[in-house]
Design a protein around this motif. Structure first.
Motif, PDB file in Angstrom:
ATOM      1  N   THR A 136      29.950  81.895   9.585  1.00  0.00           N
ATOM      2  CA  THR A 136      29.099  81.006   8.813  1.00  0.00           C
ATOM      3  C   THR A 136      28.586  79.905   9.720  1.00  0.00           C
ATOM      4  O   THR A 136      28.990  79.811  10.883  1.00  0.00           O
ATOM      5  CB  THR A 136      29.851  80.426   7.593  1.00  0.00           C
ATOM      6  N   ASP A 137      27.674  79.085   9.210  1.00  0.00           N
ATOM      7  CA  ASP A 137      27.096  78.019  10.034  1.00  0.00           C
ATOM      8  C   ASP A 137      28.051  76.824  10.116  1.00  0.00           C
ATOM      9  O   ASP A 137      29.144  76.840   9.531  1.00  0.00           O
ATOM     10  CB  ASP A 137      25.730  77.599   9.494  1.00  0.00           C
ATOM     11  N   GLU A 138      27.641  75.769  10.845  1.00  0.00           N
ATOM     12  CA  GLU A 138      28.518  74.609  11.057  1.00  0.00           C
ATOM     13  C   GLU A 138      28.915  73.954   9.747  1.00  0.00           C
ATOM     14  O   GLU A 138      30.071  73.560   9.561  1.00  0.00           O
ATOM     15  CB  GLU A 138      27.821  73.593  11.968  1.00  0.00           C
ATOM     16  N   THR A 139      27.965  73.847   8.835  1.00  0.00           N
ATOM     17  CA  THR A 139      28.273  73.253   7.522  1.00  0.00           C
ATOM     18  C   THR A 139      29.306  74.090   6.793  1.00  0.00           C
ATOM     19  O   THR A 139      30.239  73.560   6.177  1.00  0.00           O
ATOM     20  CB  THR A 139      26.993  73.137   6.670  1.00  0.00           C
ATOM     21  N   GLY A 140      29.138  75.417   6.876  1.00  0.00           N
ATOM     22  CA  GLY A 140      30.075  76.317   6.220  1.00  0.00           C
ATOM     23  C   GLY A 140      31.467  76.243   6.813  1.00  0.00           C
ATOM     24  O   GLY A 140      32.476  76.265   6.092  1.00  0.00           O
ATOM     25  N   ILE A 141      31.551  76.133   8.145  1.00  0.00           N
ATOM     26  CA  ILE A 141      32.860  76.037   8.806  1.00  0.00           C
ATOM     27  C   ILE A 141      33.594  74.782   8.346  1.00  0.00           C
ATOM     28  O   ILE A 141      34.799  74.814   8.053  1.00  0.00           O
ATOM     29  CB  ILE A 141      32.690  76.051  10.339  1.00  0.00           C
ATOM     30  N   LYS A 142      32.877  73.664   8.258  1.00  0.00           N
ATOM     31  CA  LYS A 142      33.501  72.420   7.779  1.00  0.00           C
ATOM     32  C   LYS A 142      33.982  72.572   6.349  1.00  0.00           C
ATOM     33  O   LYS A 142      35.062  72.102   5.982  1.00  0.00           O
ATOM     34  CB  LYS A 142      32.494  71.272   7.885  1.00  0.00           C
ATOM     35  N   PHE A 143      33.178  73.256   5.534  1.00  0.00           N
ATOM     36  CA  PHE A 143      33.544  73.496   4.141  1.00  0.00           C
ATOM     37  C   PHE A 143      34.824  74.329   4.048  1.00  0.00           C
ATOM     38  O   PHE A 143      35.698  74.077   3.205  1.00  0.00           O
ATOM     39  CB  PHE A 143      32.394  74.212   3.443  1.00  0.00           C
ATOM     40  N   LEU A 144      34.938  75.307   4.943  1.00  0.00           N
ATOM     41  CA  LEU A 144      36.087  76.217   4.902  1.00  0.00           C
ATOM     42  C   LEU A 144      37.386  75.591   5.402  1.00  0.00           C
ATOM     43  O   LEU A 144      38.456  76.172   5.234  1.00  0.00           O
ATOM     44  CB  LEU A 144      35.782  77.469   5.731  1.00  0.00           C
ATOM     45  N   THR A 145      37.312  74.422   6.027  1.00  0.00           N
ATOM     46  CA  THR A 145      38.527  73.806   6.573  1.00  0.00           C
ATOM     47  C   THR A 145      39.419  73.205   5.486  1.00  0.00           C
ATOM     48  O   THR A 145      40.602  72.955   5.726  1.00  0.00           O
ATOM     49  CB  THR A 145      38.188  72.701   7.588  1.00  0.00           C
ATOM     50  N   ALA A 146      38.880  72.977   4.303  1.00  0.00           N
ATOM     51  CA  ALA A 146      39.683  72.430   3.213  1.00  0.00           C
ATOM     52  C   ALA A 146      40.732  73.451   2.775  1.00  0.00           C
ATOM     53  O   ALA A 146      40.420  74.609   2.522  1.00  0.00           O
ATOM     54  CB  ALA A 146      38.782  72.054   2.042  1.00  0.00           C
ATOM     55  N   ALA A 147      41.974  73.020   2.684  1.00  0.00           N
ATOM     56  CA  ALA A 147      43.091  73.919   2.362  1.00  0.00           C
ATOM     57  C   ALA A 147      42.877  74.636   1.025  1.00  0.00           C
ATOM     58  O   ALA A 147      43.138  75.838   0.901  1.00  0.00           O
ATOM     59  CB  ALA A 147      44.401  73.137   2.342  1.00  0.00           C
ATOM     60  N   LYS A 148      42.375  73.918   0.018  1.00  0.00           N
ATOM     61  CA  LYS A 148      42.178  74.521  -1.302  1.00  0.00           C
ATOM     62  C   LYS A 148      41.138  75.644  -1.237  1.00  0.00           C
ATOM     63  O   LYS A 148      41.305  76.685  -1.890  1.00  0.00           O
ATOM     64  CB  LYS A 148      41.734  73.461  -2.310  1.00  0.00           C
ATOM     65  N   ILE A 149      40.099  75.425  -0.456  1.00  0.00           N
ATOM     66  CA  ILE A 149      39.043  76.436  -0.321  1.00  0.00           C
ATOM     67  C   ILE A 149      39.583  77.663   0.400  1.00  0.00           C
ATOM     68  O   ILE A 149      39.345  78.808  -0.009  1.00  0.00           O
ATOM     69  CB  ILE A 149      37.830  75.865   0.430  1.00  0.00           C
ATOM     70  N   ARG A 150      40.325  77.439   1.493  1.00  0.00           N
ATOM     71  CA  ARG A 150      40.866  78.569   2.257  1.00  0.00           C
ATOM     72  C   ARG A 150      41.806  79.404   1.411  1.00  0.00           C
ATOM     73  O   ARG A 150      41.764  80.640   1.438  1.00  0.00           O
ATOM     74  CB  ARG A 150      41.576  78.061   3.509  1.00  0.00           C
ATOM     75  N   LYS A 151      42.643  78.752   0.627  1.00  0.00           N
ATOM     76  CA  LYS A 151      43.588  79.478  -0.234  1.00  0.00           C
ATOM     77  C   LYS A 151      42.849  80.245  -1.329  1.00  0.00           C
ATOM     78  O   LYS A 151      43.240  81.359  -1.685  1.00  0.00           O
ATOM     79  CB  LYS A 151      44.590  78.496  -0.844  1.00  0.00           C
ATOM     80  N   ARG A 152      41.788  79.639  -1.835  1.00  0.00           N
ATOM     81  CA  ARG A 152      41.007  80.304  -2.875  1.00  0.00           C
ATOM     82  C   ARG A 152      40.321  81.550  -2.325  1.00  0.00           C
ATOM     83  O   ARG A 152      40.289  82.600  -2.975  1.00  0.00           O
ATOM     84  CB  ARG A 152      39.969  79.329  -3.422  1.00  0.00           C
TER      85      ARG A 152
END
Length: 273
Positions: free
Chosen positions: A222-238
């Protein structure tokens, strides 16, 4: 050359043909090409979209809506790549096999509709990567108006925005078969898994995303914005929970992010020249 000059050259080029069938995927490039062709040739242009298991339904629906809105005759034909001999084995010339079969079918549609020319929407950026599909373009005598006008992807986006096309900032798209490493078998089940995984990420809000298939491993680009979004623990677990439901065992985020043709990085240099 200025962007406005390139745009005028494109229209002049298209005006030199009596009629054209545009290979239409609903993506940034083909939507722009179809829009300009309609402007230049009016009712002497048709759109042809190939439907298969490697073409997500969301993309087909967008293509259908666009043609209805623009009052363009739109023909959807079946083009199941997995039925092409050797395609499912995913050889390095996979795209050539697919495009050859696709253009043959579009030519059949064109002839039935008394259309003398067919066009596809590759741009100047496609000249710098391994694109075996361009060999099929040449062999099948298919027009490439955007390359004739020397237009790049960013220029097409800029012109699309000026024309009011919603696709101007749409994520780049390639068929789902491009998510597999060369040599790894392409199956309907695996394509379905990729489609579901990418749709989930898009629904989460990611804009530019690819899910690369490595057996039981899903590699997210994903792009840079997406990578930052994915760093959140809740998002990664989801994401992990959903991908497990889809059928993946492991989920990875590519640290280099999204880039076109990343599967070509494994190819020998001689093929990339």
């Amino acid at each position: 050359m200025s962007l406005s000059k390139k745009y005028e050259n494109l229209k002049k080029y298209l005006s030199g043909f009596e009629n054209i069938a545009v290979a239409f995927s609903g993506g940034v490039d083909s939507t722009f090409l179809l829009k300009v062709a309609k402007e230049v040739l009016n009712n002497n242009v048709i759109a042809v979209t190939a439907m298969s298991c490697s073409f997500p339904k969301r993309e087909l629906n967008q293509a259908l809506r666009f043609c209805k809105k623009e009052k363009i005759k739109h023909i959807v034909c079946e083009s199941e790549e997995l039925n092409i001999e050797g395609f499912s084995k995913n050889p390095v010339n996979r795209c050539y096999l697919c495009k050859t079969e696709l253009f043959e079918k579009i030519w059949n549609v064109a002839k039935i509709n008394a259309i003398k020319n067919i066009a596809e929407a590759s741009n100047m950026d496609d000249n710098g990567d391994y694109r075996p599909g361009l060999k099929a373009v040449k062999e099948q005598k298919v027009l490439s108006p955007l390359r004739e006008a020397k237009l790049t992807k960013n220029e097409i986006r800029a012109l699309s925005k000026k024309l009011g096309l919603k696709t101007w900032n749409k994520q780049s798209f390639a068929c789902l078969s491009s998510r597999f490493p060369y040599g790894q078998e392409i199956t309907p089940q695996a394509l379905s898994m990729i489609d579901a995984a990418e749709q989930f990420l898009l629904d989460l809000g990611l804009k530019q995303v690819r899910v690369r298939y490595h057996g039981n491993i899903a590699r997210i680009e994903t792009d840079e914005t997406g990578i930052k979004f994915l760093t959140a623990a809740k998002i990664r677990k989801r994401i992990y929970k959903e991908f497990k439901k889809i059928g993946f065992v492991y989920v990875a985020i590519d640290i280099l992010g999204y880039r076109t043709g990343s599967m070509n990085e494994t190819l020998p240099p001689k093929l990339l020249r």
